[in-house]
Write a protein that holds these residues in place. Structure first.
Motif, PDB file in Angstrom:
ATOM      1  N   CYS A  67       0.842  -1.200   0.000  1.00 27.67           N
ATOM      2  CA  CYS A  67       0.000   0.000   0.000  1.00 27.67           C
ATOM      3  C   CYS A  67       0.876   1.249   0.000  1.00 27.67           C
ATOM      4  CB  CYS A  67      -0.914  -0.001   1.222  1.00 27.67           C
ATOM      5  SG  CYS A  67      -1.969   1.449   1.357  1.00 27.67           S
ATOM      6  N   GLN A  69       2.239   4.778   0.758  1.00 25.18           N
ATOM      7  CA  GLN A  69       2.034   5.638   1.913  1.00 25.18           C
ATOM      8  C   GLN A  69       2.013   7.110   1.477  1.00 25.18           C
ATOM      9  OE1 GLN A  69       1.725   3.915   5.136  1.00 25.18           O
ATOM     10  NE2 GLN A  69       1.523   2.327   3.576  1.00 25.18           N
ATOM     11  N   ARG A 242      -3.936   2.562   5.793  1.00 23.60           N
ATOM     12  CA  ARG A 242      -2.851   2.176   4.878  1.00 23.60           C
ATOM     13  C   ARG A 242      -1.965   1.088   5.490  1.00 23.60           C
ATOM     14  NH1 ARG A 242      -1.981   6.177   0.744  1.00 23.60           N
ATOM     15  NH2 ARG A 242      -3.325   7.988   1.059  1.00 23.60           N
TER      16      ARG A 242
END
Length: 262
Positions: A67, A69, A242
């Protein structure tokens, strides 16, 4: 081999907590993981405060594999990684030490956080931690089964393979997602012990990292329950956004001590 050191670090971390409402992630879980890994990785005493700061900066590193950031988080992460690389530079196993610092400390913090989040709502188990030798080991086994530190494992295929009817070529990125179901009475033996097989140890490298995480969590739960006979939730757990791999805790508020539950 380092059980004595782990016990001492856990007791020191618990001694820093005061009765009343507290924040377990910032005041207990994160400092303990930093202290334990500073010891395991032989970080010089004069660098340990900086080491703890760098571990906080690289906390999103495992999740960043899956994911993206934010820009600010990514910059802090990069700076933390560079400082850790410099700290371990020149060692015979510098890269291994870096991975242990980033991923090992993360797994240790996440396992302890998940265990505490579960136990805050189980006062009867908290009492058993205080009165039954070895019960912490059973608790950790159950948490590893129902709430493993990492829910997904980003991997790269080293050779062609067929899985679940799909062809995966060498070099392709694959994410393995751990499926965990809630425990039922059938999952326990008559003595109430959880099965020790961990769904969270699906990947070989996870098994290696989880050994230290397991040991740290057992010592931490034992020390915390010995000092505070009662620990209750003060608010619901808050998890980071996240963070699809670790689902790491951002906050875990609790009331520590008998006075706060009257």
């Amino acid at each position: 081999a380092r059980a004595g050191r782990l016990r001492e670090e856990a007791e020191r971390a618990v001694a820093r907590l005061a009765p009343g409402q507290g924040e377990l992630v910032a005041d207990f879980v994160a400092p303990l993981a930093a202290a334990v890994y500073a010891g395991l990785l032989d970080v010089p005493e004069e660098r340990r405060t900086e080491f703890a700061t760098d571990l906080a900066a690289v906390a999103p590193a495992v999740d960043a594999l899956l994911c993206p950031q934010t820009l600010a988080v990514t910059r802090r992460l990069e700076a933390g990684l560079l400082r850790l690389r410099e700290l371990f530079g020149g060692r015979p196993h510098a890269e291994a030490d870096l991975i242990l610092a980033v991923a090992g400390a993360r797994a240790a913090a996440d396992l302890l956080g998940n265990a505490l989040a579960a136990l805050l709502h189980r006062p009867e188990e908290w009492e058993r931690l205080r009165t039954e030798p070895g019960y912490a080991e059973r608790v950790v086994a159950e948490v590893l089964r129902t709430e493993p530190p990492w829910r997904a494992y980003p991997l790269v295929a080293l050779a062609p393979i067929e899985a679940a009817g799909e062809r995966i070529d060498a070099g392709e990125a694959v994410t393995v997602v751990t499926a965990v179901t809630a425990m039922t009475a059938a999952d326990r033996d008559p003595a109430g012990r959880a099965e020790t097989e961990s769904a969270g140890a699906a990947a070989p490298y996870a098994r290696l990292l989880l050994e230290a995480a397991r040991a740290q969590t057992e010592q931490a739960l034992t020390a915390l329950s010995a000092r505070f006979p009662r620990v209750r939730p003060a608010d619901g757990p808050v998890r980071e956004r996240r963070a699809p791999v670790t689902r790491r805790l951002a906050r875990l508020s609790a009331r520590l001590g008998e006075e706060e539950t009257r």
